[in-house]
Scaffold this active site. Structure first.
Site, mmCIF file in Angstrom:
data_model
loop_
_atom_site.group_PDB
_atom_site.id
_atom_site.type_symbol
_atom_site.label_atom_id
_atom_site.label_comp_id
_atom_site.label_asym_id
_atom_site.label_seq_id
_atom_site.Cartn_x
_atom_site.Cartn_y
_atom_site.Cartn_z
ATOM 1 N N ILE A 1 -4.138 4.581 0.826
ATOM 2 C CA ILE A 1 -4.573 4.915 2.187
ATOM 3 C C ILE A 1 -5.697 5.942 2.154
ATOM 4 C CG2 ILE A 1 -3.835 5.801 4.436
ATOM 5 C CD1 ILE A 1 -0.913 5.100 3.446
ATOM 6 N N TYR B 1 0.840 -1.201 0.000
ATOM 7 C CA TYR B 1 0.000 0.000 0.000
ATOM 8 C C TYR B 1 0.869 1.243 0.000
ATOM 9 C CZ TYR B 1 0.972 0.470 5.025
ATOM 10 O OH TYR B 1 1.594 0.633 6.244
ATOM 11 N N CYS B 2 0.253 2.363 -0.414
ATOM 12 C CA CYS B 2 0.906 3.665 -0.408
ATOM 13 C C CYS B 2 -0.171 4.733 -0.224
ATOM 14 C CB CYS B 2 1.711 3.887 -1.690
ATOM 15 S SG CYS B 2 0.723 3.777 -3.199
ATOM 16 N N THR B 3 0.181 5.990 -0.386
ATOM 17 C CA THR B 3 -0.763 7.074 -0.065
ATOM 18 C C THR B 3 -1.992 7.065 -0.960
ATOM 19 O OG1 THR B 3 1.123 8.417 0.617
ATOM 20 C CG2 THR B 3 -0.983 9.560 0.307
#
Length: 306
Positions: free
Chosen positions: A210, A181-183
């Protein structure tokens, strides 16, 4: 997209093929300036990435234009809102990559991991067969993370491939799935594509990142701990994408708490407890002058409005 707060913030990206990104820059920048949006958009041969902010109508106009670009008709956007403009100006930049990984053979248009809807994410990362990897940089992870996630402690996304290769065996030991996952989702397009190239098949990533998770998953069901770092003046956001509690050290760009701002090592625009030992006296003097100029600019802007 409408909301009671005056500023709409739109985060977007699209991997597509732009034969001549330079030709797209001027018309896009001209429209952004005409309608009054601020933010940063990156153009490269591999597509477009960035965040803009402005009124509902202004943001809608820019997004409508972007959707006319090759391969961008189905552009997905993550919306949030702010009480004040979170960017100082509008920039449209030409780049070699829209998110820099430094792996020329990685192509998210050819192969990526499997997208996981935010409402299905909890089940995946709670599965004991899953290793969860945060693909963000160290200063972003400081403010929050998914429970049980591995922090690569990288200073740059360019460092991720070497980190993964050096830790591959220990990361995958006893695990059948990799969840990343990332922003906002864009780094995972490349990181999951990279893992697929490394021969790993069961690779998953959080669709919308996120930001989409915090927007759609109720806080009482959430496995997110802390706040999410964002690349604008809000610094962090919380569940529901409300503005968070962190500030920013403008010397090192790390997020800092009110308690850290009370430290004698904190001087606005010059230093904080994290970077006080990293910068030279010459650098701090330069930062102090930059901060003085920033404050003068604010004073002038205040006088112009009065």
């Amino acid at each position: 997209m409408s909301n009671t707060t005056p500023v709409t913030v739109a985060a977007l990206y699209q991997f597509t093929s732009f034969a001549d990104p330079a030709a797209l820059r001027e018309p896009l920048l001209a429209l952004c300036e005409e309608v009054g949006t601020c933010g940063t958009l990156l153009l490269a041969r591999e597509g477009i990435n960035g965040t803009i902010a402005g009124s509902d109508n202004a943001v809608s106009a820019v997004l409508a234009h972007i959707r006319t670009l090759p391969g961008c008709a189905d552009l997905e956007v993550k919306y949030s809102h702010a009480d004040t403009m979170p960017f100082a100006r509008m920039k449209v930049r030409l780049k070699r990559e829209i998110v820099t990984m430094g792996q020329p053979d990685v192509d998210p248009r050819a192969s990526v991991g499997r997208y996981v809807d935010p409402h299905d994410w909890n089940d995946l990362i709670l599965d004991p067969d899953t290793i969860v990897i945060d693909t963000r940089n160290d200063y972003e992870v400081m403010t929050g993370q998914f429970k049980g996630a591995v922090d690569p402690a990288t200073e740059s996304f360019r460092d991720f491939p070497a980190w993964f290769r050096s830790h591959r065996e220990e990361l995958l030991e006893g695990k059948k799935k990799v969840a990343m996952y990332c922003t906002g989702g864009i780094r995972c397009e490349k990181s999951t594509s990279f893992l697929r190239q490394e021969g790993i098949e069961d690779v998953f990533h959080l669709k919308g990142g996120i930001l989409k998770y915090l927007e759609t998953v109720p806080e009482d069901e959430s496995l997110w701990e802390g706040e999410c770092f964002v690349f604008d003046e809000r610094v962090t956001v919380k569940h529901g994408l409300e503005q968070g509690e962190y500030s920013l050290c403008r010397a090192c760009r790390r997020p800092i708490t009110d308690e850290e701002m009370a430290s004698p090592d904190y001087v606005e625009g010059v230093s904080c407890p994290y970077c006080i030992g990293e910068k030279t006296e010459e650098q701090r003097a330069r930062y102090a002058e930059r901060q003085r100029q920033r404050e003068l600019a604010k004073q002038r802007a205040g006088k112009n409005r009065s």
